[in-house]
Write a protein that holds these residues in place. Structure first.
Motif, short mmCIF file in Angstrom:
data_model
loop_
_atom_site.label_atom_id
_atom_site.label_comp_id
_atom_site.label_asym_id
_atom_site.label_seq_id
_atom_site.Cartn_x
_atom_site.Cartn_y
_atom_site.Cartn_z
N MET A 274 0.65 -1.35 -0.08
CA MET A 274 0.09 -0.01 0.04
C MET A 274 0.87 1.21 0.03
N PRO A 275 0.56 2.32 -0.89
CA PRO A 275 1.47 3.44 -0.90
C PRO A 275 1.36 4.05 0.28
N ARG A 276 2.61 4.61 0.91
CA ARG A 276 2.54 5.53 2.10
C ARG A 276 2.83 7.04 1.72
N THR A 277 1.48 7.52 1.23
CA THR A 277 1.64 8.86 0.79
C THR A 277 0.64 9.73 1.31
N ALA A 278 0.87 10.95 1.23
CA ALA A 278 -0.18 11.97 1.77
C ALA A 278 -0.34 13.12 1.07
N GLU A 279 -1.38 13.71 0.87
CA GLU A 279 -1.53 15.26 0.43
C GLU A 279 -2.33 16.07 1.27
N ILE A 280 -1.93 17.07 1.75
CA ILE A 280 -2.23 18.06 2.61
C ILE A 280 -2.52 19.30 1.93
N ASN A 281 -3.85 19.94 2.24
CA ASN A 281 -4.25 21.20 1.55
C ASN A 281 -4.52 21.97 2.97
N ARG A 282 -3.94 23.26 3.25
CA ARG A 282 -4.27 23.98 4.50
C ARG A 282 -4.23 25.41 3.89
N LYS A 283 -5.43 25.97 4.41
CA LYS A 283 -5.52 27.50 4.14
C LYS A 283 -5.85 28.48 5.19
N THR A 284 -5.23 29.32 5.53
CA THR A 284 -5.54 30.05 6.83
C THR A 284 -5.59 31.78 6.17
N ALA A 285 -5.77 32.54 7.09
CA ALA A 285 -5.69 33.73 6.50
C ALA A 285 -4.19 34.36 6.56
N GLU A 286 -3.32 33.37 6.93
CA GLU A 286 -1.74 33.78 6.90
C GLU A 286 -1.01 32.94 5.71
N THR A 287 -1.39 31.63 5.57
CA THR A 287 -0.60 30.89 4.59
C THR A 287 -1.73 30.26 3.67
N ASP A 288 -1.37 29.90 2.55
CA ASP A 288 -2.09 28.92 1.71
C ASP A 288 -1.12 27.79 1.03
N ILE A 289 -1.21 26.47 1.59
CA ILE A 289 -0.13 25.52 1.59
C ILE A 289 -0.70 24.23 1.03
N SER A 290 -0.06 23.82 -0.13
CA SER A 290 -0.49 22.55 -0.68
C SER A 290 0.79 21.57 -0.46
N LEU A 291 0.99 20.19 0.10
CA LEU A 291 2.06 19.42 0.27
C LEU A 291 1.73 18.31 -0.02
N THR A 292 2.48 17.35 -0.75
CA THR A 292 2.51 16.12 -0.83
C THR A 292 3.73 15.42 -0.39
#
Length: 195
Positions: free
Chosen positions: A1-19
């Motif tokens: 099983m692939p051990r991967t992650a995708e995170i998208n997090r947006k606040t008033a201070e930052t907008d982040i996309s991460l894999t």
């Protein structure tokens, strides 16, 4: 099983996309707007043999703090997600990296409990435009969201760039060691039965 992650997090201070791919080849595509952080995350991925992409649009007109801390939060969330139920992993990782006059050890436990001990001598120091004291902030955000015990120990060192770079390289290697699977481990590596 692939051990991967995708995170998208947006606040008033930052907008982040991460894999994150824990079983990668060490490739990185990082653009946070903070050059030194980009460099650190790139070498973290390279030495940890993880594939990592990070794109962040942060309020750098304020300062670098929100960007650095929030990227740490997202990377911690990704580690937690990618590690899954942690079945078959080694769990612990320790690595010591020399960088010229500096020597830094990182030791971690993917325990499900957040704790950080960091003694880097970087208070009130700059690395180019980077506030070096943001490195411990990054580690706190990372460990708090990855639910890991994280110890970053500077044996000695003078140059702040070398100290922080050694710590990120050691972090990558220690995380690679902790997330490796061992065929002798059955289930979760804990007598409690869960991590």
């Amino acid at each position: 099983m692939p051990r991967t992650a995708e995170i998208n997090r947006k606040t008033a201070e930052t907008d982040i996309s991460l894999t994150l791919n824990l079983d990668g080849a060490g490739t990185a595509d990082v653009a946070t707007g903070v050059g030194f952080l980009d460099h650190m995350l790139t070498l973290f991925a390279r030495h940890g043999l993880m594939d990592l992409t990070v794109h962040c649009d942060g309020d750098l007109h304020v300062d670098q703090h929100h960007t650095v801390e929030d990227v740490g939060i997202c990377l911690g969330m990704a580690i937690l997600q990618a590690a899954g139920d942690k079945r078959g992993i080694v769990r612990y990782g320790t690595f010591t990296v020399p960088m010229d006059e500096s020597l830094v050890m990182v030791s971690l436990d993917l325990s499900g409990r957040a704790f950080v001990q960091c003694n880097l001598d970087v208070r009130n120091r700059k690395i180019g435009e980077f506030d070096a004291e943001l490195a411990p902030e990054f580690f706190r955000a990372l460990a708090g969201n990855a639910l890991m015990n994280l110890h970053v120990y500077q044996y000695y060192g003078e140059n702040a760039h070398h100290i922080v770079e050694a710590s990120f390289k050691a972090l990558g290697r220690a995380l690679d060691a902790a997330t490796r699977t061992d065929e002798r481990v059955t289930g979760v590596p804990s007598t409690k039965g869960t991590l």
